[in-house]
Scaffold this active site. Structure first.
Site, short mmCIF file in Angstrom:
data_model
loop_
_atom_site.label_atom_id
_atom_site.label_comp_id
_atom_site.label_asym_id
_atom_site.label_seq_id
_atom_site.Cartn_x
_atom_site.Cartn_y
_atom_site.Cartn_z
N MET A 10 0.02 3.54 3.10
CA MET A 10 -1.34 3.09 3.43
C MET A 10 -1.38 1.57 3.68
O MET A 10 -1.96 0.84 2.89
CB MET A 10 -2.29 3.48 2.28
CG MET A 10 -2.34 4.97 2.03
SD MET A 10 -3.18 5.40 0.48
CE MET A 10 -1.90 5.00 -0.73
N GLN A 52 -11.90 7.74 4.09
CA GLN A 52 -12.49 6.43 3.80
C GLN A 52 -13.74 6.21 4.65
O GLN A 52 -14.82 5.90 4.13
CB GLN A 52 -11.49 5.31 4.10
CG GLN A 52 -10.32 5.18 3.16
CD GLN A 52 -9.35 4.12 3.64
OE1 GLN A 52 -9.34 3.74 4.81
NE2 GLN A 52 -8.51 3.64 2.74
N THR A 83 -1.77 -0.45 -1.97
CA THR A 83 -2.95 -0.69 -1.13
C THR A 83 -4.03 -1.26 -2.04
O THR A 83 -4.14 -0.86 -3.20
CB THR A 83 -3.45 0.61 -0.47
OG1 THR A 83 -4.79 0.43 -0.02
CG2 THR A 83 -3.43 1.77 -1.43
N ASN A 84 -4.81 -2.19 -1.51
CA ASN A 84 -5.96 -2.70 -2.27
C ASN A 84 -7.14 -1.74 -2.21
O ASN A 84 -7.75 -1.43 -3.24
CB ASN A 84 -6.40 -4.06 -1.72
CG ASN A 84 -5.51 -5.20 -2.14
OD1 ASN A 84 -5.82 -5.97 -3.03
ND2 ASN A 84 -4.36 -5.34 -1.47
N THR A 85 -7.46 -1.27 -1.01
CA THR A 85 -8.68 -0.49 -0.82
C THR A 85 -8.74 0.72 -1.73
O THR A 85 -9.79 1.03 -2.32
CB THR A 85 -8.80 -0.05 0.65
OG1 THR A 85 -8.90 -1.21 1.48
CG2 THR A 85 -10.02 0.83 0.86
N CYS A 197 -5.60 -7.34 1.10
CA CYS A 197 -5.18 -6.14 1.83
C CYS A 197 -3.69 -6.28 2.02
O CYS A 197 -3.20 -7.35 2.41
CB CYS A 197 -5.91 -6.03 3.16
SG CYS A 197 -5.27 -4.70 4.21
N THR A 198 -2.95 -5.22 1.77
CA THR A 198 -1.50 -5.34 1.76
C THR A 198 -0.91 -5.60 3.14
O THR A 198 0.25 -5.99 3.24
CB THR A 198 -0.85 -4.09 1.14
OG1 THR A 198 -1.33 -2.92 1.80
CG2 THR A 198 -1.18 -4.00 -0.34
N GLU A 199 -1.70 -5.41 4.20
CA GLU A 199 -1.21 -5.71 5.55
C GLU A 199 -1.41 -7.17 5.97
O GLU A 199 -0.75 -7.63 6.91
CB GLU A 199 -1.89 -4.81 6.60
CG GLU A 199 -1.34 -3.41 6.68
CD GLU A 199 -1.88 -2.52 5.58
OE1 GLU A 199 -1.20 -1.55 5.23
OE2 GLU A 199 -2.99 -2.80 5.08
#
Length: 232
Positions: A10, A52, A83-85, A197-199
């Site tokens: 994710m 989501q 993932t943060n979300t 956010c991990t991206e």
């Protein structure tokens, strides 16, 4: 060494960063031929992304509960949700297993507190920026005031994450947009920016911003190593 359990996918681009950072950190701590003991369950992000945006969080949570259970059954001694979300569903995951979930907000909060910071800007998906599951934890546990961009800027940040970074696209124009947004947060009093956010760390590097950047991907991965090596 304890076995780390990763819930990835994710997106898989940022999950690959977790794998790299964890192993590089273990190597730095223990020696050049050492690496981490870990399991990864990588989910199909497509159904989760649809859940989501359609508000079907319980459906997404059920998928993550199953992933956590499979990690525990395989011998993992902690869960690291890459993932943060999806930490919006942290309680659901914790309820599904007996091993601890290492929460993504805590290493960022600890890093901010160690630097004596009191006010941070937060970038992430619209869910992370607009809802309280990360912001309230940072405030309640670490005493941080958390600023988020205004609505048009939040839309830009969110769009770049899903349309570009999650599919491996990195654009100079998007970096410039993020730099402008971070500058506006600084003008409002942010002493540092949490890359929530991990991206985002695929796009924004420390040299790209005058403020301190607190990268949740790196900090979370390093916290997993601390847990694995018994120093957490």
């Amino acid at each position: 060494m304890r076995t780390i359990g990763l819930i990835g996918g994710m997106s898989w681009q940022s999950s690959a960063e977790y794998y790299r950072i964890i192993n590089e950190t273990v190597q730095a701590r223990l020696g050049p031929l050492r690496s981490a003991e870990m399991l990864m369950f990588s989910v199909d992000f497509g159904p989760i992304e649809r859940a989501q945006h359609e508000g079907r969080w319980a459906d997404a949570g059920a998928l993550l509960q199953q992933a956590a259970k499979r990690l525990e059954a395989g011998g993992a001694e902690c869960v690291v949700l890459c993932t943060n979300t999806m930490h919006k569903l942290a309680d659901m995951i914790e309820d599904a297993v007996s091993i601890p979930l290492l929460h993504v907000a805590d290493p960022a909060g600890e890093a901010a507190r160690a630097r004596g910071l009191t006010c941070v800007g937060l970038l992430g998906t619209a869910f992370t920026m607009e809802q309280d599951f990360i912001k309230s934890r940072l405030k309640e546990r670490f005493g941080l005031d958390v600023l988020t961009p205004d609505a048009p800027d939040r839309e830009v940040v969110h769009r770049i994450i899903y349309d570009e970074l999650c599919v491996g696209i990195v654009k100079d124009t998007s970096l410039a947009a993020y730099q402008d947004i971070m500058a506006r947060l600084a003008s409002r009093g942010a002493q540092a920016i949490i890359l929530g956010c991990t991206e985002i760390s695929l796009l924004v590097k420390p040299e790209d911003n005058a403020l301190v950047l607190l990268d949740t991907t790196a900090l979370h991965a390093q916290a997993a190593v601390a847990f694995a090596l018994g120093s957490h």
